[in-house]
Design an enzyme around this catalytic site. Structure first.
Site, PDB file in Angstrom:
ATOM      1  N   ASP A 131     -25.389 -15.201  10.655  1.00  0.00           N
ATOM      2  CA  ASP A 131     -24.447 -14.088  10.665  1.00  0.00           C
ATOM      3  C   ASP A 131     -25.350 -12.881  10.404  1.00  0.00           C
ATOM      4  O   ASP A 131     -26.391 -13.177  10.038  1.00  0.00           O
ATOM      5  CB  ASP A 131     -23.584 -14.156   9.627  1.00  0.00           C
ATOM      6  CG  ASP A 131     -22.611 -15.378   9.767  1.00  0.00           C
ATOM      7  OD1 ASP A 131     -22.401 -15.880  10.973  1.00  0.00           O
ATOM      8  OD2 ASP A 131     -22.072 -16.027   8.749  1.00  0.00           O
ATOM      9  N   MET A 132     -24.648 -11.727  11.219  1.00  0.00           N
ATOM     10  CA  MET A 132     -25.612 -10.601  10.781  1.00  0.00           C
ATOM     11  C   MET A 132     -25.943 -10.311   9.672  1.00  0.00           C
ATOM     12  O   MET A 132     -27.083  -9.822   9.251  1.00  0.00           O
ATOM     13  CB  MET A 132     -24.639  -9.542  11.561  1.00  0.00           C
ATOM     14  CG  MET A 132     -25.430  -8.496  11.681  1.00  0.00           C
ATOM     15  SD  MET A 132     -24.466  -6.656  12.406  1.00  0.00           S
ATOM     16  CE  MET A 132     -23.383  -6.509  11.126  1.00  0.00           C
TER      17      MET A 132
END
Length: 290
Positions: A131-132
């Site tokens: 995930d970012m």
């Protein structure tokens, strides 16, 4: 035309060329067909049949042309943004910073994949995603030949991924496993939820590392790789991650989730690869949150 040269390690048993490509390296059917019909596989620089035996120390040459793997190109990013943890002819593992996407959603968007491609000097391929907001070790394939082989290792749980997570609350058990099925949230496309009827299989192994005041440091090991898996499992059981912008109301400098270790057996050398990633921001968050 691209050529790959591989010296066979101490393979566990005698194999034919067919068994090497199909069962040992897990090369897709379409690519095996090209190698066979074009006679683009050599053993010790000699043409071979599909039943030719191979052994440890044999020199395998694989030849691919444009038809086998059409060229793919993406914009290069900034190679200086890459913290390389491991690299060989086929693979690269880097330490992803939090706040950076693994890959862009649009062709012109610059993300970690673009930076890694600039570092390597050719277009790389995403094996798995972070995930970012998550930092840590992430694996990329340096060519399309190795990509499906590594993907098969991932699908069969032969790539071990371990995360540090700082979660709300305390855990009476030192170890536990979450097996809740995970599906999409129909009301918020950004989120995932536990969905016992329509969700996908998801398994997260939890080990309690250290308990602080109202928060706990955990080691999380994945058997599956669903989107937001650790975040959803923990928040569903009322242990949302500190700093999670989607599943927690408790603010922090960053999402307290870090992929600290990645390990697997290299498909070509059979070498055990274990890579550890550090994160100053995670350590800082750990010191200031509890």
């Amino acid at each position: 035309m691209t050529t790959y040269n591989i010296t066979l390690p101490n393979i566990p048993k005698a194999l034919t060329v067919k068994e090497l490509l199909e069962d040992h390296w897990l090369i897709p059917r379409k690519i095996r067909h090209f190698l066979r019909t074009k006679k683009h596989i050599l053993v010790n620089n000699a043409n071979v049949t599909w039943q030719t035996p191979v052994k440890a120390g044999d020199h395998i040459t694989l030849i691919f042309d444009q038809e086998d793997y059409p060229e793919k190109s993406i914009p290069f990013g900034d190679r200086k943004q890459v913290d390389c943890l491991y690299e060989d002819e086929h693979l690269i593992i880097v330490n992803k910073p939090e706040g950076m996407k693994t890959h862009g959603n649009e062709p012109t968007e610059i993300a970690l994949l673009n930076h890694v491609s600039a570092y390597v000097g050719l277009t790389c391929y995403v094996v798995h995603r972070l995930d970012m907001e998550t930092s840590g070790a992430i694996l990329f394939a340096k060519n399309p030949f190795v990509l499906p082989i590594i993907n098969r290792l991932l699908e069969t749980n032969q790539i071990s991924r371990q995360y540090w997570a700082l979660a709300e609350g305390t855990f009476p058990q030192e170890q536990l496993t979450y097996r809740d099925l995970i599906g999409r949230d129909r009301h918020d496309r950004r989120k995932r939820i536990v969905d016992s009827k329509h969700g996908q299989r998801a398994i997260t192994h939890i080990t309690r590392l250290k308990t602080f005041d109202k928060v706990t440091l955990l080691n999380c090991k994945l058997d599956t790789g669903r989107t937001h898996q650790i975040r959803v499992h923990l928040s569903h059981h009322r242990h949302a991650l500190i700093g999670d912008p989607l599943y927690s109301k408790k603010a922090a400098q960053r999402l307290m989730l870090h992929a600290h270790q990645l390990s697997f057996t290299h498909p070509f050398t059979l070498e055990k690869i274990t890579v550890k990633a550090e994160s100053d921001s995670f350590e800082k968050g750990l010191q200031t949150t509890h």
